[in-house]
Design a protein around this motif. Structure first.
Motif, mmCIF file in Angstrom:
data_model
loop_
_atom_site.group_PDB
_atom_site.id
_atom_site.type_symbol
_atom_site.label_atom_id
_atom_site.label_comp_id
_atom_site.label_asym_id
_atom_site.label_seq_id
_atom_site.Cartn_x
_atom_site.Cartn_y
_atom_site.Cartn_z
ATOM 1 N N MET A 149 -0.323 7.248 -6.481
ATOM 2 C CA MET A 149 -1.062 6.342 -7.341
ATOM 3 C C MET A 149 -2.216 5.722 -6.572
ATOM 4 O O MET A 149 -2.166 5.577 -5.342
ATOM 5 N N LYS A 150 -3.271 5.369 -7.295
ATOM 6 C CA LYS A 150 -4.364 4.625 -6.682
ATOM 7 C C LYS A 150 -3.864 3.247 -6.273
ATOM 8 O O LYS A 150 -3.105 2.616 -6.998
ATOM 9 N N VAL A 165 0.823 -1.218 0.000
ATOM 10 C CA VAL A 165 0.000 0.000 0.000
ATOM 11 C C VAL A 165 0.856 1.268 0.000
ATOM 12 O O VAL A 165 0.629 2.182 -0.809
ATOM 13 N N PRO A 166 1.870 1.408 0.881
ATOM 14 C CA PRO A 166 2.695 2.625 0.836
ATOM 15 C C PRO A 166 3.409 2.819 -0.490
ATOM 16 O O PRO A 166 3.672 3.961 -0.886
ATOM 17 N N LEU A 167 3.707 1.725 -1.186
ATOM 18 C CA LEU A 167 4.346 1.829 -2.490
ATOM 19 C C LEU A 167 3.493 2.677 -3.441
ATOM 20 O O LEU A 167 4.007 3.517 -4.178
ATOM 21 N N PHE A 168 2.190 2.457 -3.427
ATOM 22 C CA PHE A 168 1.294 3.237 -4.280
ATOM 23 C C PHE A 168 1.090 4.644 -3.736
ATOM 24 O O PHE A 168 1.144 5.637 -4.487
ATOM 25 N N SER A 215 -2.604 -2.971 -16.873
ATOM 26 C CA SER A 215 -1.939 -4.141 -16.306
ATOM 27 C C SER A 215 -0.517 -3.726 -15.960
ATOM 28 O O SER A 215 0.258 -3.339 -16.833
ATOM 29 N N LEU A 216 -0.174 -3.804 -14.683
ATOM 30 C CA LEU A 216 1.104 -3.281 -14.202
ATOM 31 C C LEU A 216 2.054 -4.417 -13.843
ATOM 32 O O LEU A 216 1.652 -5.428 -13.251
ATOM 33 N N LEU A 217 3.316 -4.223 -14.197
ATOM 34 C CA LEU A 217 4.399 -5.078 -13.718
ATOM 35 C C LEU A 217 5.223 -4.239 -12.761
ATOM 36 O O LEU A 217 5.756 -3.191 -13.137
ATOM 37 N N ILE A 218 5.296 -4.681 -11.521
ATOM 38 C CA ILE A 218 5.956 -3.913 -10.467
ATOM 39 C C ILE A 218 7.176 -4.682 -9.986
ATOM 40 O O ILE A 218 7.068 -5.815 -9.505
ATOM 41 N N ARG A 219 8.358 -4.074 -10.125
ATOM 42 C CA ARG A 219 9.593 -4.677 -9.628
ATOM 43 C C ARG A 219 9.894 -4.086 -8.262
ATOM 44 O O ARG A 219 9.998 -2.873 -8.091
#
Length: 332
Positions: free
Chosen positions: A290-291, A282-285, A319-323
């Motif tokens: 970001m939503k 959650v904090p990453l967004f 569609s997200l790819l998150i590293r």
């Protein structure tokens, strides 16, 4: 429906500029919406090769090639298939699609998880319906997508599955022995609502063993669910545990736990695992304005140790790819 979208890409590109101070007028092409800060990279996955796709679910990684990941699309994005993603392309893109070919007695698939085998084939998890109609299935397939074996949950478990069936699969090959671990999303009828199950299948004998996994409670009072399972090393695993909500108070966790002992047979009380919250998404967004994505569905560690997650876009969003960084730092 699929990954790309010019407007979305422009918005993500603008957010990147706000974060990095680069607000120049360099043209941005479709899908070039990278946010790369503090060691975390968030990319929109480009459509790439083959038919349109969306609603990605499970994720796995090539065992020796760091750039290759494999995702599955669920029942809302037919046909049943595996998407090969080049994670190092800019933007990441689908480079190959593998259609799943099933035996005649398999009528419907809702692929929710995938795990690559040593020989390049895959194990897949297909989520069933209430009380196992249609059936929850583990499927073994070759590298071309031909299903070579199917396994159902044991009867004492399957008839207690409600609407939250198989959501995770992890193939563990040690020497000449294979065990296939599977996660149910939510509780079985008759179990406490804050407990779900992790199962271990011996494909040779058909024997199942089970452990209880403790769920948390979302802000609306409902239990969370497990949406992915990943083998780390030995008897240590990681999972995605989440609710289905967005916002700063939602739950989007990567957890770790160890499956100690031999587990319990299907008709006995399973031992309870102890989980640890390793990473809160959650904090990453929020830190990037970001939503918060409602459905984080896939988790994998690439051959170079980098951890990736994907979202299910519900055919409505990117569609997200998150590293997330190296596994040593993410999982500890």
């Amino acid at each position: 429906m699929a990954g790309g979208g010019g407007v979305i890409a422009d918005i993500l590109g603008w957010l990147r500029g706000m974060l990095t101070g680069d607000l120049g007028d360099t043209p941005r092409g479709k899908g070039n919406g990278r946010i790369d800060t503090r060691g975390v990279a968030i990319d929109e996955i480009a459509d790439g090769e083959g038919p349109a796709w969306g609603t990605l679910s499970g994720l796995t990684a090539h065992r020796s090639e760091p750039r290759l990941l494999y995702a599955v699309a669920d029942k809302d994005s037919p046909p049943a298939r595996i998407l090969e993603i080049d994670a190092h392309a800019r933007p990441p893109r689908v480079v190959r699609q593998i259609t799943i070919t099933t035996p005649a007695d398999v009528e419907r698939l809702d692929l929710e998880a995938v795990s690559i085998k040593r020989d390049g084939g895959f194990w897949l998890a297909s989520e069933g319906g209430d009380f196992d109609e249609p059936a929850n299935l583990l499927l073994e397939c070759d590298a071309r997508g031909n299903v070579t074996a199917t396994h159902r949950l044991p009867l004492t478990i399957s008839h207690r599955v409600m609407d939250k069936g198989l959501e995770g699969v992890a193939c563990v090959e040690t020497g000449g022995t294979t065990r296939v671990f599977a996660a149910l999303q939510g509780s079985l009828a008759g179990d406490a609502i804050n407990l779900t199950r992790i199962g271990a299948l011996d494909p040779e004998s058909g024997d199942w063993r089970f452990w209880h996994y403790p769920l948390d409670t979302a802000r609306d009072g409902d239990p969370t669910g497990v949406s992915e399972l990943l083998h780390l090393e030995g008897r240590r695993f990681a999972a995605i545990e989440r609710d289905g909500k967005g916002g700063r108070n939602s739950i989007k966790w990567l957890t770790t736990f160890t499956l100690d002992g031999d587990g319990a047979p299907p008709d006995e009380q399973p031992p309870l695992v102890t989980k640890r919250i390793a990473f809160d998404l959650v904090p990453l967004f929020l830190d990037r304005d970001m939503k918060v994505e409602k459905e984080i569905e896939g988790l994998a560690v690439a051959a170079d140790g980098q951890v990736y997650v994907i979202n299910d876009n519900d055919s409505e969003r990117a569609s997200l790819l998150i590293r997330l960084g190296h596994a040593d730092n993410v999982f500890g």
